[in-house]
Design an enzyme around this catalytic site. Structure first.
Site, mmCIF file in Angstrom:
data_model
loop_
_atom_site.group_PDB
_atom_site.id
_atom_site.type_symbol
_atom_site.label_atom_id
_atom_site.label_comp_id
_atom_site.label_asym_id
_atom_site.label_seq_id
_atom_site.Cartn_x
_atom_site.Cartn_y
_atom_site.Cartn_z
ATOM 1 N N ARG A 279 -13.586 -1.667 6.393
ATOM 2 C CA ARG A 279 -13.716 -0.224 6.647
ATOM 3 C C ARG A 279 -12.501 0.585 6.196
ATOM 4 N NH1 ARG A 279 -15.238 -0.576 12.774
ATOM 5 N NH2 ARG A 279 -14.364 -2.657 12.481
ATOM 6 N N ASN B 205 33.238 21.326 -6.148
ATOM 7 C CA ASN B 205 32.129 22.274 -6.006
ATOM 8 C C ASN B 205 31.185 22.120 -7.198
ATOM 9 O OD1 ASN B 205 31.315 24.993 -4.514
ATOM 10 N ND2 ASN B 205 30.969 25.228 -6.709
ATOM 11 N N TYR C 178 20.837 18.671 -9.830
ATOM 12 C CA TYR C 178 20.424 17.272 -9.758
ATOM 13 C C TYR C 178 21.661 16.398 -9.856
ATOM 14 C CZ TYR C 178 18.813 12.641 -10.776
ATOM 15 O OH TYR C 178 18.639 11.288 -10.721
ATOM 16 N N ASN D 23 21.691 11.378 -16.261
ATOM 17 C CA ASN D 23 22.040 9.991 -15.919
ATOM 18 C C ASN D 23 21.185 8.963 -16.629
ATOM 19 O OD1 ASN D 23 19.789 10.847 -14.434
ATOM 20 N ND2 ASN D 23 20.149 9.301 -12.853
ATOM 21 N N GLY E 171 -17.103 -5.691 23.014
ATOM 22 C CA GLY E 171 -17.709 -6.660 23.914
ATOM 23 C C GLY E 171 -17.629 -6.125 25.337
ATOM 24 N N LYS F 267 20.528 11.632 -5.726
ATOM 25 C CA LYS F 267 19.980 10.271 -5.772
ATOM 26 C C LYS F 267 21.086 9.257 -5.935
ATOM 27 C CE LYS F 267 19.167 7.534 -8.839
ATOM 28 N NZ LYS F 267 18.905 6.834 -10.093
ATOM 29 N N ARG G 212 31.070 26.144 -25.542
ATOM 30 C CA ARG G 212 30.272 27.350 -25.423
ATOM 31 C C ARG G 212 30.119 27.940 -26.811
ATOM 32 N NH1 ARG G 212 32.390 31.266 -20.811
ATOM 33 N NH2 ARG G 212 31.592 29.742 -19.356
HETATM 34 C C1 UD1 Z 1 -13.535 -8.627 19.297
HETATM 35 C C2 UD1 Z 1 -14.108 -9.187 20.579
HETATM 36 C C3 UD1 Z 1 -14.725 -8.042 21.403
HETATM 37 C C4 UD1 Z 1 -13.691 -6.980 21.676
HETATM 38 C C5 UD1 Z 1 -13.072 -6.510 20.368
HETATM 39 C C6 UD1 Z 1 -11.909 -5.571 20.642
HETATM 40 C C7 UD1 Z 1 -14.850 -11.401 19.914
HETATM 41 C C8 UD1 Z 1 -15.989 -12.286 19.639
HETATM 42 N N1 UD1 Z 1 -15.120 -10.155 20.246
HETATM 43 O O1 UD1 Z 1 -14.551 -7.993 18.559
HETATM 44 O O2 UD1 Z 1 -15.210 -8.570 22.633
HETATM 45 O O3 UD1 Z 1 -14.296 -5.891 22.347
HETATM 46 O O4 UD1 Z 1 -12.532 -7.635 19.618
HETATM 47 O O5 UD1 Z 1 -11.415 -5.045 19.467
HETATM 48 O O6 UD1 Z 1 -13.707 -11.847 19.863
HETATM 49 N N2 UD1 Z 1 -10.158 -11.980 13.063
HETATM 50 C C9 UD1 Z 1 -9.727 -13.128 12.447
HETATM 51 N N3 UD1 Z 1 -10.665 -13.955 11.912
HETATM 52 C C10 UD1 Z 1 -11.994 -13.674 11.969
HETATM 53 C C11 UD1 Z 1 -12.424 -12.503 12.597
HETATM 54 C C12 UD1 Z 1 -11.473 -11.672 13.152
HETATM 55 O O7 UD1 Z 1 -8.531 -13.394 12.371
HETATM 56 O O8 UD1 Z 1 -12.780 -14.489 11.446
HETATM 57 C C13 UD1 Z 1 -9.142 -11.085 13.617
HETATM 58 C C14 UD1 Z 1 -9.187 -9.724 12.959
HETATM 59 O O9 UD1 Z 1 -8.325 -9.651 11.831
HETATM 60 C C15 UD1 Z 1 -8.690 -8.811 14.095
HETATM 61 C C16 UD1 Z 1 -9.142 -9.562 15.345
HETATM 62 O O10 UD1 Z 1 -9.406 -10.898 14.968
HETATM 63 O O11 UD1 Z 1 -7.302 -8.690 14.102
HETATM 64 C C17 UD1 Z 1 -10.367 -8.939 15.979
HETATM 65 O O12 UD1 Z 1 -11.431 -8.991 15.054
HETATM 66 P P1 UD1 Z 1 -12.627 -7.948 15.057
HETATM 67 O O13 UD1 Z 1 -13.614 -8.321 14.004
HETATM 68 O O14 UD1 Z 1 -12.102 -6.581 15.050
HETATM 69 O O15 UD1 Z 1 -13.222 -8.243 16.503
HETATM 70 P P2 UD1 Z 1 -14.705 -8.096 16.966
HETATM 71 O O16 UD1 Z 1 -15.435 -9.351 16.640
HETATM 72 O O17 UD1 Z 1 -15.247 -6.848 16.490
#
Ligand code: UD1
Ligand code: MG
Length: 430
Positions: free
Chosen positions: A15, A350, A339, A359, A135, A325, A413
């Site tokens: 996103r 001055n 500059y 430069n 969640g 700079k 000059r």
């Molecule tokens: C997760 C939680 C959800 C909570 C939400 C809060 C789970 C299953 N769900 O949601 O309950 O409300 O976070 O933000 O955990 N990441 C990895 N590897 C992966 C997927 C994610 O490292 O395969 C990392 C992402 O980079 C991020 C974090 O885990 O930093 C959370 O991942 P994200 O996809 O945002 O979480 P959700 O599954 O949406």
């Protein structure tokens, strides 16, 4: 420091709509992931970062700034999801705090709240007007009994406004036991870290909800979130600095990098931008000036001045539309439209309006050295490399293309001439 920290940063961040990995986008001059690492370092000496998408790029970036960070590569093809991210991660201490790499606003105080108490698991929860996307957390008699992902919720569960903020402090032995048991039998066919809560409940363990602020725990997922997080971070930085004695005129219009430091009595007028690890000591930065990675001591800059990286200004006055700079100025006045690049200028000198250090010859950069008490007349070009000794006067409009000895006047000059009645010949009588 008997707690380990794991920072999840393997997600793609679709996103953000960016070729740059999400966690490397900066907030107030520092990548989001670095904010998370800094918070982690406050409480732990055992920090693991979980990577997958653009893992090498992120790792290199982290290693250029931090030592002793452990990296774990998630097998995201076979084990997607937050639970998959934890597979194969082993931590040193008896408790493990799991953070997300996209939560740059988390503070030490919140992390301490999450890591205190004696529950087997502490998990962060937020009460939200609009819980969509999160969640849902089902709490009974002060204990968490279940987390249900939005995509797996029934009608009643969807109405729950208590949501999982995604940060947990877990007994490490339980993690070691539960992570290998996770499956992907859910709507997203992912390995959910949240399922460890269910396992812990079945085992009669205690899971305490720790209520946290939305502001700190809201993840950054889009450029809109990034901008909001930046606003919050800026307000925090400026509040702390004002309380420490920095004067700010219309602070909402000022931007300050989180690495900048201030000492003594400093004043920043509206529209000022301070970038990088700038250090200001008794400095007055006037309206709409930009200071980048420089040292400004007992000096004033602007309005509308620009001091670029690697500069050191002491007892110096820089006026409007002056760009400096990588220069060292000590007791210098440059009041207007100049500059000054790759220069060193001594006390009492001055710099007139329109003076330019030439430069750069298109290939290389060269230095301009100016001694003490040098009066550089307006519209002078200093063709570097060039050295001007002390007590020199340079006439307006001079092109200085060779070194100038102490005590002399330098002037180049074209002699001016006048042509009688030319005006009337050209324009006729008016
Ligand atoms: C997760 C939680 C959800 C909570 C939400 C809060 C789970 C299953 N769900 O949601 O309950 O409300 O976070 O933000 O955990 N990441 C990895 N590897 C992966 C997927 C994610 O490292 O395969 C990392 C992402 O980079 C991020 C974090 O885990 O930093 C959370 O991942 P994200 O996809 O945002 O979480 P959700 O599954 O949406
Ligand atoms: Mg997700």
């Amino acid at each position: 420091m008997s707690i380990s920290v794991v920072i999840l940063a393997a997600g793609q961040g679709t996103r953000m709509k960016s070729a740059m990995p999400k966690v490397l986008h900066t907030i107030s001059g520092k990548p989001m992931l670095f904010h998370a690492i800094d918070a982690a370092k406050e409480i732990s000496d055992d920090i693991t970062v979980v990577l997958h998408h653009q893992a090498e790029r992120i790792r290199e970036e982290v290693e250029s700034t931090y030592e002793n960070i452990i990296f774990h590569r998630q097998d995201a093809e076979n084990f997607p999801g937050t639970g998959g991210a934890m597979k194969g991660v082993h931590t040193r201490h008896s408790r493990t705090l799991i953070l997300n790499g996209d939560m740059p606003l988390i503070t030490k105080a919140s992390l301490e709240a999450l890591t205190s108490g004696d529950a087997d698991i502490n998990m962060s929860v937020i009460e939200l007007e609009d819980p969509s996307g999160y969640g849902r957390v089902i709490i009974s008699e002060g204990n968490v009994i279940e987390i249900v992902e939005q995509k797996d919720c029934n009608e009643a569960q969807l109405c729950t406004q208590t949501v999982n903020a995604g940060i947990y402090a877990v007994d490490t032995a339980l993690l070691e036991r539960y992570i290998p048991q996770l499956d992907n039998d859910n709507a997203q066919a992912e390995y959910y870290l949240t399922d460890i809560v269910k396992m812990a409940v079945d085992d009669g363990k205690t899971i305490h909800p720790v209520y946290v602020s939305e502001e700190e725990f809201k993840g950054v997922n889009s450029k809109l979130d990034l901008a909001h997080a930046e606003e919050i971070m800026q307000r925090r930085i400026k509040k702390a600095l004002m309380l420490a004695g920095v004067t700010m005129r219309l602070p909402e219009t000022i931007y300050i990098d989180c690495r900048a430091t201030f000492e003594g009595e400093c004043e920043l007028e509206n529209g000022v931008r301070i970038e990088g690890a700038a250090h200001l000591l008794n400095a007055h930065i006037k309206a709409h000036s930009v200071i980048e990675d420089s040292h400004i001591e007992h000096s004033d800059v602007g309005p509308m001045g620009r001091v670029r990286p690697g500069s050191r200004l002491v007892n110096t006055h820089i006026g409007n539309f002056v760009e400096v700079k990588k220069s060292v100025l000590n007791g210098v006045k440059a009041g207007h439209l100049a500059y000054i690049g790759d220069a060193q200028i001594g006390e009492g000198s001055n710099i007139g309006a329109g003076v330019i250090t030439c430069n750069y010859d298109g290939k290389n950069k060269f230095k301009t050295i100016i001694g003490k008490n040098v009066f550089v007349g307006s519209d002078t070009q200093l063709v570097a490399p060039v050295c001007i000794e002390d007590d020199v006067m340079i006439a307006a409009g001079t092109t200085v293309n060779k070194n100038v000895e102490k005590g002399v006047l330098a002037i180049s000059r074209t002699p001016m001439r006048t042509v009688k009645n030319f005006f009337y010949k050209f324009f006729g009588d008016k």
